[in-house]
Design a protein around this motif. Structure first.
Motif, PDB file in Angstrom:
ATOM      1  N   LEU A 214      -3.095  -2.463  13.972  1.00  0.00           N
ATOM      2  CA  LEU A 214      -3.193  -1.515  12.856  1.00  0.00           C
ATOM      3  C   LEU A 214      -2.810  -2.181  11.542  1.00  0.00           C
ATOM      4  N   ASP A 215      -1.689  -2.893  11.543  1.00  0.00           N
ATOM      5  CA  ASP A 215      -1.233  -3.503  10.301  1.00  0.00           C
ATOM      6  C   ASP A 215      -2.231  -4.540   9.794  1.00  0.00           C
ATOM      7  N   ARG A 216      -2.765  -5.348  10.682  1.00  0.00           N
ATOM      8  CA  ARG A 216      -3.725  -6.360  10.247  1.00  0.00           C
ATOM      9  C   ARG A 216      -5.032  -5.713   9.776  1.00  0.00           C
ATOM     10  N   HIS A 217      -5.358  -4.532  10.292  1.00  0.00           N
ATOM     11  CA  HIS A 217      -6.576  -3.855   9.855  1.00  0.00           C
ATOM     12  C   HIS A 217      -6.408  -3.246   8.476  1.00  0.00           C
ATOM     13  N   VAL A 218      -5.302  -2.557   8.237  1.00  0.00           N
ATOM     14  CA  VAL A 218      -5.146  -1.854   6.963  1.00  0.00           C
ATOM     15  C   VAL A 218      -4.772  -2.799   5.828  1.00  0.00           C
ATOM     16  N   ASP A 219      -4.226  -3.967   6.151  1.00  0.00           N
ATOM     17  CA  ASP A 219      -3.753  -4.880   5.101  1.00  0.00           C
ATOM     18  C   ASP A 219      -3.968  -6.319   5.552  1.00  0.00           C
ATOM     19  N   ARG A 220      -5.218  -6.649   5.806  1.00  0.00           N
ATOM     20  CA  ARG A 220      -5.544  -7.915   6.469  1.00  0.00           C
ATOM     21  C   ARG A 220      -5.123  -9.139   5.673  1.00  0.00           C
ATOM     22  N   TYR A 221      -5.194  -9.089   4.367  1.00  0.00           N
ATOM     23  CA  TYR A 221      -4.970 -10.286   3.564  1.00  0.00           C
ATOM     24  C   TYR A 221      -3.580 -10.338   2.948  1.00  0.00           C
ATOM     25  N   ARG A 222      -2.669  -9.509   3.409  1.00  0.00           N
ATOM     26  CA  ARG A 222      -1.302  -9.580   2.898  1.00  0.00           C
ATOM     27  C   ARG A 222      -0.672 -10.909   3.277  1.00  0.00           C
ATOM     28  N   PRO A 223      -0.067 -11.622   2.327  1.00  0.00           N
ATOM     29  CA  PRO A 223       0.599 -12.874   2.673  1.00  0.00           C
ATOM     30  C   PRO A 223       1.867 -12.615   3.471  1.00  0.00           C
ATOM     31  N   GLY A 224       2.329 -13.642   4.155  1.00  0.00           N
ATOM     32  CA  GLY A 224       3.555 -13.524   4.926  1.00  0.00           C
ATOM     33  C   GLY A 224       3.285 -13.403   6.414  1.00  0.00           C
ATOM     34  N   GLY A 225       4.343 -13.382   7.183  1.00  0.00           N
ATOM     35  CA  GLY A 225       4.240 -13.365   8.635  1.00  0.00           C
ATOM     36  C   GLY A 225       3.827 -12.011   9.179  1.00  0.00           C
ATOM     37  N   ARG A 226       3.414 -12.019  10.446  1.00  0.00           N
ATOM     38  CA  ARG A 226       3.036 -10.779  11.135  1.00  0.00           C
ATOM     39  C   ARG A 226       3.864 -10.596  12.392  1.00  0.00           C
ATOM     40  N   SER A 227       5.027 -11.223  12.448  1.00  0.00           N
ATOM     41  CA  SER A 227       5.924 -10.950  13.560  1.00  0.00           C
ATOM     42  C   SER A 227       6.440  -9.523  13.427  1.00  0.00           C
ATOM     43  N   LEU A 228       6.968  -8.981  14.507  1.00  0.00           N
ATOM     44  CA  LEU A 228       7.491  -7.613  14.452  1.00  0.00           C
ATOM     45  C   LEU A 228       8.592  -7.473  13.402  1.00  0.00           C
ATOM     46  N   PRO A 229       9.556  -8.409  13.315  1.00  0.00           N
ATOM     47  CA  PRO A 229      10.571  -8.259  12.256  1.00  0.00           C
ATOM     48  C   PRO A 229       9.972  -8.285  10.855  1.00  0.00           C
ATOM     49  N   ALA A 230       8.968  -9.143  10.631  1.00  0.00           N
ATOM     50  CA  ALA A 230       8.363  -9.238   9.297  1.00  0.00           C
ATOM     51  C   ALA A 230       7.614  -7.963   8.946  1.00  0.00           C
ATOM     52  N   VAL A 231       6.856  -7.429   9.885  1.00  0.00           N
ATOM     53  CA  VAL A 231       6.096  -6.210   9.621  1.00  0.00           C
ATOM     54  C   VAL A 231       7.035  -5.018   9.466  1.00  0.00           C
ATOM     55  N   ALA A 232       8.083  -4.973  10.284  1.00  0.00           N
ATOM     56  CA  ALA A 232       9.056  -3.893  10.155  1.00  0.00           C
ATOM     57  C   ALA A 232       9.703  -3.909   8.778  1.00  0.00           C
ATOM     58  N   GLU A 233      10.039  -5.091   8.291  1.00  0.00           N
ATOM     59  CA  GLU A 233      10.637  -5.191   6.952  1.00  0.00           C
ATOM     60  C   GLU A 233       9.664  -4.696   5.886  1.00  0.00           C
ATOM     61  N   TRP A 234       8.387  -5.014   6.028  1.00  0.00           N
ATOM     62  CA  TRP A 234       7.386  -4.585   5.045  1.00  0.00           C
ATOM     63  C   TRP A 234       7.326  -3.065   4.951  1.00  0.00           C
TER      64      TRP A 234
END
Length: 305
Positions: A214-234
């Motif tokens: 879901l996160d990669r679909h709605v915001d595919r080109y956001r810079p930064g990591g896609r680990s669970l901690p990184a996405v949770a922080e976002w």
């Protein structure tokens, strides 16, 4: 301007003050209806669109699953712990007494680092798709006594099957790792696979919600990591114990809800449609990674050695 920030490609009025922003001179921020343009000095801090009060699947009963494992090879590695967390307060956890089956106590250490990056997480890296299930570990909830693997796996599979049979979403962060490993472990212990516990014609192991997709679909080109901690922080979801299955399951649930709250078009999909769309989105996201596992899982056969 921060080189990771996206500039406006066209002239547009500033969302805050309304004065013109020449192309390339402003910055983009997520808005309720898409990208908003700001003068650099007027731009709010980067973040997802503000959550709305719209209806959607995120307001229904959700159950989230996470596991700890000895590595990232579903056909070979073992589940050492598992946890489920529900939006209705459900909280279960298991520690599996795999004992001598784990020959190397350091096995799986390559996925202990919750901040690790991989080409699967970052679409701008190479073509190979390493494992993105950052945070997998042998940790588990305190005071949970080790149980025989077959007993724990049977309890877990029965609980998951009951939930899925009700038609409600099961949240799984990077389902290919979690569900493929679970499938192999059930077979290893002569237990019925999860897919075979569900009604025929129900579409297999479904409906699922994979917050990473879901996160990669709605915001595919956001810079930064896609680990669970990184996405949770976002998304502003607290993550106190990265790598602990109970904490990771709870955080994955929070991220799923946060994505739906910020993106009404995703939230308003029916549960079967959400599952079907994720199959398409995952295929698009993995187009450059031909070795990526199938979503939601590969029905791998367990092997030893």
């Amino acid at each position: 301007m921060n080189p990771e920030e996206r500039a406006n490609a066209y002239d547009a009025p500033c969302t805050r003050c309304g004065t013109p922003v020449p192309a390339g001179a402003g910055v983009l921020r997520h808005g309720r209806r898409g990208w908003d343009v700001y003068h650099r000095e007027h731009a709010p801090a980067p973040g997802p669109p503000p959550p709305g009060d719209h209806p959607g699947w995120h307001r229904r009963r959700l159950l989230s699953l996470d596991i700890g494992s000895t590595g990232n090879r579903p056909e070979r590695d073992r589940i050492t712990g598992a946890a489920v967390r529900g939006s209705d307060g459900t909280a279960r956890g298991w520690v599996l007494d795999v004992g001598s089956d784990i020959q190397d106590p350091n096995a799986g250490s390559n996925i202990q680092d919750p901040d690790s990056r991989s080409s699967l997480q970052d679409p701008d890296c190479g073509s190979r798709a390493p494992h993105p299930h950052a945070g997998s570990s042998i940790q588990s909830a305190p005071l949970t006594l080790p149980a025989p693997p077959a007993q724990a796996l049977e309890e877990l599979a029965a609980l998951l099957a009951d939930h899925l049979a009700s038609g409600e979403l099961l949240v799984v962060w990077y389902a290919p790792h979690v569900l493929s490993t679970l499938h192999a472990e059930l077979l290893r212990h002569d237990l019925t696979p999860l897919a075979d516990r569900l009604p025929e014609g129900g579409g297999g192991v479904a409906p699922l919600c994979d917050p990473l997709i879901l996160d990669r679909h709605v915001d595919r080109y956001r810079p930064g990591g896609r680990s669970l901690p990184a996405v949770a922080e976002w998304y502003g979801v607290p993550h106190e114990r990265p790598g602990d299955p109970a904490s990771d399951a709870e955080v994955a649930l929070g991220v799923a809800v946060a994505v739906a709250a910020s993106y009404p078009a995703v939230a308003r999909l029916s549960r079967p449609m959400l599952h079907a769309e994720q199959t398409i989105w995952y295929a698009e996201q993995m187009e450059r990674h031909p070795d990526a596992p199938a979503w939601p899982f590969d029905p791998v056969q367990p092997v030893t050695g």
